[in-house]
Design an enzyme around this catalytic site. Structure first.
Site, short mmCIF file in Angstrom:
data_model
loop_
_atom_site.label_atom_id
_atom_site.label_comp_id
_atom_site.label_asym_id
_atom_site.label_seq_id
_atom_site.Cartn_x
_atom_site.Cartn_y
_atom_site.Cartn_z
N ASP A 59 -68.18 71.20 3.04
CA ASP A 59 -67.65 70.36 4.11
C ASP A 59 -67.50 68.95 3.56
O ASP A 59 -68.49 68.31 3.18
CB ASP A 59 -68.62 70.38 5.30
N VAL A 60 -66.26 68.44 3.49
CA VAL A 60 -66.04 67.13 2.87
C VAL A 60 -66.77 66.01 3.60
O VAL A 60 -67.00 64.94 3.01
CB VAL A 60 -64.54 66.79 2.79
N TYR A 152 -57.40 58.61 15.69
CA TYR A 152 -56.72 59.37 14.64
C TYR A 152 -55.79 58.44 13.86
O TYR A 152 -55.80 58.43 12.62
CB TYR A 152 -55.93 60.54 15.21
N PRO A 182 -46.71 62.60 6.18
CA PRO A 182 -45.78 63.44 6.94
C PRO A 182 -45.69 63.05 8.40
O PRO A 182 -46.60 62.46 8.98
CB PRO A 182 -46.41 64.84 6.82
N GLY A 183 -44.56 63.44 8.98
CA GLY A 183 -44.41 63.41 10.42
C GLY A 183 -44.87 64.74 10.98
O GLY A 183 -45.94 65.23 10.63
N THR A 187 -48.49 73.38 11.46
CA THR A 187 -49.65 74.01 10.82
C THR A 187 -50.68 74.26 11.92
O THR A 187 -50.33 74.30 13.10
CB THR A 187 -50.25 73.08 9.74
N PHE A 189 -52.72 72.08 12.76
CA PHE A 189 -53.06 70.72 13.18
C PHE A 189 -53.21 70.61 14.71
O PHE A 189 -54.23 70.15 15.21
CB PHE A 189 -51.98 69.76 12.69
#
Length: 252
Positions: A59-60, A152, A182-183, A187, A189
């Protein structure tokens, strides 16, 4: 490029998975990282048919976990040439006064601190060898705030600033630093942002053709495959239907 080592975080889905696949197809040796072990195993089995693959599950957002995992790499995998800091997320889409502390912390911990934790472990050997390439996956949200995006957007604005700072600090060592912003990309997301609400997530991408994870992987490859004297500093990439963070032409 053939035989170089690339490490991709968030490789279990979306942009990270597409990037790992493309790198493998291009002949790079790939370290795939993510939290979902089963997905990592499946991807490793697929990619190992065409290149050398090493898998790390961590987990980053957990600094100790990141350090232990990356320090455990065998010597033949330690000289990482390309780092793609892709792991990231969005949680919730509420005005700031209705936001949840747990959502804020998750976005800051993964999008910003996680990127730093991974980079801190990889940079020393790049600095020592005076070569390497870091690719940070940002967002149009880091360049244009939008309604209810607040934290965010702030976390991705930090990635934007951090990328610029990295490029300055690492300039004496010949290390290239790129941001891909990116716009709208279809995914997982929005599914994550809306807590698994598939119907709400689906509506985000209706009425126009969004970008795909492969589109972003192609942009990443364009940057890393550029000649050594060429540094692609920043790429903002939209679907044709999108003009800004908030303007999207949708069919009615």
């Amino acid at each position: 490029m053939i035989g170089k080592i690339a490490l991709v975080t968030g490789a279990t889905s979306g942009i990270g998975e597409a990037t790992a696949r493309l790198f493998a197809q291009k002949g790079l040796r790939v370290i795939i990282c993510g939290r979902r072990k089963e997905r990592l195993k499946e991807l490793e089995a697929e990619l190992s048919k065409i290149t050398e693959v090493y898998t790390l599950s961590f987990d980053v957002s957990q600094q100790k976990e990141v350090a232990e995992s990356l320090n455990s790499l065998p010597n033949e995998w330690k000289s990482i040439d390309i780092l793609v800091n892709n792991a990231g997320n969005a949680h919730g889409l509420e005005p700031i006064q209705a936001g949840r502390l747990s959502d804020w912390e998750a976005m800051i911990d993964i999008n910003l601190k996680g990127l730093l934790y991974v980079t801190q472990c990889i940079l020393p050997q790049m600095v020592e060898r005076e070569t390497g390439h870091i690719v940070n996956i940002g967002s149009i949200a880091g360049k244009e705030a939008y309604p209810n995006g607040n934290v965010y957007c702030a976390s991705k604005a930090a990635v934007d600033s951090l990328t610029k700072g990295m490029r300055i600090d690492l300039n004496p060592y010949g290390i290239r630093v790129t941001q891909i912003a990116p716009g709208l990309v279809e995914t997982e997301f929005s599914l994550v942002r809306f807590k698994g609400d598939a119907q709400r997530a689906k509506k985000v991408y209706e009425g126009y053709q969004p970008l795909s994870a492969q589109d972003i992987a192609d942009a990443i490859w364009y940057a890393v495959a550029a000649p050594a004297h060429v540094q692609i500093a920043d790429i903002v990439i939209f679907p044709t239907a999108q003009a800004s963070a908030t303007i999207v032409k949708k069919k009615t």
